[in-house]
Design a protein around this motif. Structure first.
Motif, PDB file in Angstrom:
ATOM      1  N   LEU A   8       0.906  -1.293   0.015  1.00 25.63           N
ATOM      2  CA  LEU A   8      -0.051  -0.135   0.178  1.00 25.63           C
ATOM      3  C   LEU A   8       0.918   1.326   0.138  1.00 25.63           C
ATOM      4  O   LEU A   8       1.953   1.281   0.265  1.00 25.63           O
ATOM      5  CB  LEU A   8      -0.945  -0.225   1.154  1.00 25.63           C
ATOM      6  N   GLN A  15      -7.232   9.238   0.576  1.00 30.59           N
ATOM      7  CA  GLN A  15      -8.034   7.915   0.203  1.00 30.59           C
ATOM      8  C   GLN A  15      -7.183   6.822   0.407  1.00 30.59           C
ATOM      9  O   GLN A  15      -7.488   5.672   0.829  1.00 30.59           O
ATOM     10  CB  GLN A  15      -8.440   7.890  -1.330  1.00 30.59           C
ATOM     11  N   HIS A  16      -5.686   6.898  -0.017  1.00 34.70           N
ATOM     12  CA  HIS A  16      -4.871   5.706   0.148  1.00 34.70           C
ATOM     13  C   HIS A  16      -4.465   5.597   1.600  1.00 34.70           C
ATOM     14  O   HIS A  16      -4.536   4.225   2.080  1.00 34.70           O
ATOM     15  CB  HIS A  16      -3.601   5.967  -0.529  1.00 34.70           C
ATOM     16  N   GLY A  19      -7.634   3.737   3.416  1.00 35.03           N
ATOM     17  CA  GLY A  19      -7.488   2.440   2.893  1.00 35.03           C
ATOM     18  C   GLY A  19      -6.527   1.468   3.721  1.00 35.03           C
ATOM     19  O   GLY A  19      -6.820   0.361   4.134  1.00 35.03           O
ATOM     20  N   ARG A  23      -7.081  -1.533   6.136  1.00 34.33           N
ATOM     21  CA  ARG A  23      -6.205  -3.006   5.884  1.00 34.33           C
ATOM     22  C   ARG A  23      -5.763  -3.313   7.384  1.00 34.33           C
ATOM     23  O   ARG A  23      -5.572  -4.291   7.895  1.00 34.33           O
ATOM     24  CB  ARG A  23      -5.377  -3.176   4.853  1.00 34.33           C
ATOM     25  N   ARG A  49     -10.567  -2.948  -3.244  1.00 30.26           N
ATOM     26  CA  ARG A  49     -10.104  -1.591  -3.988  1.00 30.26           C
ATOM     27  C   ARG A  49     -10.128  -0.350  -3.142  1.00 30.26           C
ATOM     28  O   ARG A  49      -9.242   0.357  -3.399  1.00 30.26           O
ATOM     29  CB  ARG A  49     -11.092  -1.413  -5.160  1.00 30.26           C
ATOM     30  N   VAL A  50     -10.791  -0.427  -2.050  1.00 31.37           N
ATOM     31  CA  VAL A  50     -10.911   0.629  -1.139  1.00 31.37           C
ATOM     32  C   VAL A  50      -9.560   0.503  -0.223  1.00 31.37           C
ATOM     33  O   VAL A  50      -8.887   1.641  -0.192  1.00 31.37           O
ATOM     34  CB  VAL A  50     -11.965   0.344  -0.099  1.00 31.37           C
ATOM     35  N   GLU A  51      -9.047  -0.706   0.276  1.00 35.69           N
ATOM     36  CA  GLU A  51      -8.052  -0.898   1.043  1.00 35.69           C
ATOM     37  C   GLU A  51      -6.736  -0.220   0.046  1.00 35.69           C
ATOM     38  O   GLU A  51      -5.927   0.170   0.727  1.00 35.69           O
ATOM     39  CB  GLU A  51      -7.838  -2.289   1.461  1.00 35.69           C
ATOM     40  N   ARG A  52      -6.678  -0.291  -1.063  1.00 33.55           N
ATOM     41  CA  ARG A  52      -5.521  -0.200  -2.160  1.00 33.55           C
ATOM     42  C   ARG A  52      -5.463   1.247  -2.428  1.00 33.55           C
ATOM     43  O   ARG A  52      -4.650   1.544  -2.854  1.00 33.55           O
ATOM     44  CB  ARG A  52      -5.572  -1.118  -3.268  1.00 33.55           C
ATOM     45  N   GLY A  53      -6.743   1.736  -2.160  1.00 36.58           N
ATOM     46  CA  GLY A  53      -6.798   3.345  -2.535  1.00 36.58           C
ATOM     47  C   GLY A  53      -7.288   3.411  -3.864  1.00 36.58           C
ATOM     48  O   GLY A  53      -7.456   4.779  -4.143  1.00 36.58           O
ATOM     49  N   ALA A  57     -13.971   5.066  -0.286  1.00 32.43           N
ATOM     50  CA  ALA A  57     -14.738   4.347   0.749  1.00 32.43           C
ATOM     51  C   ALA A  57     -16.029   5.257   0.903  1.00 32.43           C
ATOM     52  O   ALA A  57     -16.195   6.169   0.969  1.00 32.43           O
ATOM     53  CB  ALA A  57     -13.912   4.173   2.036  1.00 32.43           C
ATOM     54  N   TYR A  79     -12.070   8.965   8.614  1.00 32.69           N
ATOM     55  CA  TYR A  79     -12.928   9.358   7.630  1.00 32.69           C
ATOM     56  C   TYR A  79     -13.359  10.835   7.509  1.00 32.69           C
ATOM     57  O   TYR A  79     -13.446  11.506   6.698  1.00 32.69           O
ATOM     58  CB  TYR A  79     -14.019   8.304   7.587  1.00 32.69           C
TER      59      TYR A  79
END
Length: 470
Positions: A8, A15-16, A19, A23, A49-53, A57, A79
């Motif tokens: 990551l 966003q990253h 994420g 994780r 996809r969210v965890e990877r950015g 989310a 958030y």
């Protein structure tokens, strides 16, 4: 060997960063994407996809991660910081995860000190189909949702409740008159909930609780005890209404308040009932440990031979299904039936009077769904539907939605599509989160049967019913 997770890059942007934190909490709790997905009802690919950015989310996903991974609000606060920063940087930009003033972020915007104020009931979680065909949940304002769900029909059924919804003020109602007024409203609200679901009732219930807190300053003696009893029952009702919308934080707030006030009354039956309801709430939140512990406490404190013994045992039985123990689950439901058969058939208390053999069997069918025994679950819901009182409109939708999921699991796609259509109509009318969550799962489960006509009709109807991603 499984594929090695991609490294990551939290430094790449908010966003990253979010994420990566999501994780980190998941791996800290020892959860795989697949296992966590099964608990919170989001697709593993979307979560990845969210965890990877790679994808933003949603508020609901962050809240689900935070609750399930016991992050104690850390993910929600991150958030919120990112959303606040994004708003300052570009206040005119609108996105489903950073909605306009007409769209509430629901539980993500709740105060960090829930004991000081009730969580907002403005945020309503509803299903939305994304551009790639997935169904996610977004939060919209109650006003916006009621505009699409036929609020006029629901409002027409609440003339009495609406008429008594104004909080009593000093000098306009005497203590006893106000208490009688509140008792009558409580009965109307319960009847309305059975037919039309929670959204018309939530603001009325919360206004009446505020009225009772004001009245407690001015009444003493027996009237004060009656007022405390009503306060506890209204708070329990508020918990139930929010539970039906799947606003679990608000439900927990009101159930805590109900339990605290019930202790002030000295009414052991009411306290026992609220304990049993807290077990039911824990079950809905997929927390088998709390569900079982609280149910056992309620059963132990219930008056021997009372209906509340059977109520508590019924909710405790589902906890065994959540733990994946079919033998213990079966024994627990048999125990609940034994308690029901031995109970006083004409209790003095009105608490839990809805519990009968059909109700226990409906709960057993739900547990069978959880355990993966779909054929038996579908049959159980069929029997429950046949025995459901005519005025339990919203519960009919819940049973139909759960039966449809069971039928899909059993490979009966055509019947699942038909049951899903019936449930969807009721879900639109009532706005019940228990219905819409089941139907979102059904929509995914039925995807392989795209050539079956009832399946296509159901999925097309879902597409029309849900919101499009902004």
């Amino acid at each position: 060997m499984g594929q090695k997770p991609r490294k990551l890059t939290p430094e790449a942007g908010p966003q990253h960063e979010l994420g990566a934190e999501m994780r980190a909490w998941r791996t800290h709790r020892g959860r795989s994407l697949g296992k966590l997905s099964g608990r919170i009802n989001y697709s593993p690919s979307y979560m990845a996809r969210v965890e990877r950015g790679d994808q933003a989310a949603s508020a609901d996903l962050v809240t689900a991660y935070d609750h399930e991974l016991r992050a104690e609000g850390a993910l929600v606060r991150m958030y919120r910081r990112h959303q606040a920063a994004a708003t300052q940087d570009s206040p005119s930009r609108v996105h489903v995860s950073n909605p306009s003033p007409d769209v509430s972020q629901g539980s993500v915007l709740l105060e960090d000190t829930p004991d000081l104020a009730a969580p907002s009931s403005e945020g309503i979680s509803v299903p939305a189909r994304t551009d790639d065909g997935r169904i996610i949940f977004v939060t919209v304002s109650r006003r916006a949702l009621l505009g699409t769900l036929g609020a006029t029909a629901a409002s027409a059924a609440l003339p009495d409740a609406t008429a008594v919804a104004t909080a009593p003020t000093q000098g306009t109602l005497s203590g006893p008159t106000a208490i009688e007024h509140l008792e009558a409203t409580h009965r109307v609200l319960i009847d309305s909930d059975k037919l039309f679901g929670p959204y018309q009732s939530i603001p009325i219930v919360e206004r009446q609780i505020a009225a009772m807190k004001a009245l407690r300053r001015d009444v003493r003696g027996e009237d004060r005890k009656r007022l405390l009893l009503l306060h506890a029952r209204y708070a329990e009702l508020a918990g139930w209404l929010h539970q039906d919308t799947r606003n679990f934080r608000a439900a927990q707030h009101w159930m805590r308040e109900a339990l605290e006030v019930s202790h002030l009354t000295g009414d052991a039956q009411l306290t026992t009932f609220i304990l049993a309801r807290r077990s039911q709430l824990a079950g809905d939140m997929h927390d088998p440990i709390d569900a079982l512990d609280v149910a056992e406490a309620a059963e132990m404190n219930a008056t021997p031979g009372s209906r509340l013994e059977a109520v508590a045992a019924t909710y405790g039985a589902h906890a065994h299904a959540l733990r994946g123990d079919p033998d213990a689950c079966k024994r627990a439901y048999e125990h609940a039936h034994e308690l029901r058969e031995a109970m006083d058939p004409d209790p003095d208390s009105p608490l839990g009077v809805w519990l009968d053999a059909a109700y226990i069997e409906a709960q057993r069918a739900r547990s069978l769904n959880t355990l993966g025994d779909f054929h038996a679950a579908a049959e159980g819901f069929g029997r429950a539907l046949a025995n459901l009182p005519a005025d339990y409109h919203r519960e009919r939708g819940v049973h139909l939605a759960r039966q449809a999921v069971a039928l899909a699991g059993a490979g009966e796609a055509e019947e699942a599509g038909r049951a899903g259509m019936q449930a969807l109509r009721i879900g639109i009318e009532t706005g019940s989160g228990r219905i819409t969550r089941q139907l979102a799962r059904l929509d995914t489960d039925l995807a392989p049967w795209h050539s079956v006509t009832p399946v296509n009709e159901f999925r097309d109807a879902m597409r029309e019913a849900v919101l499009k991603q902004a």
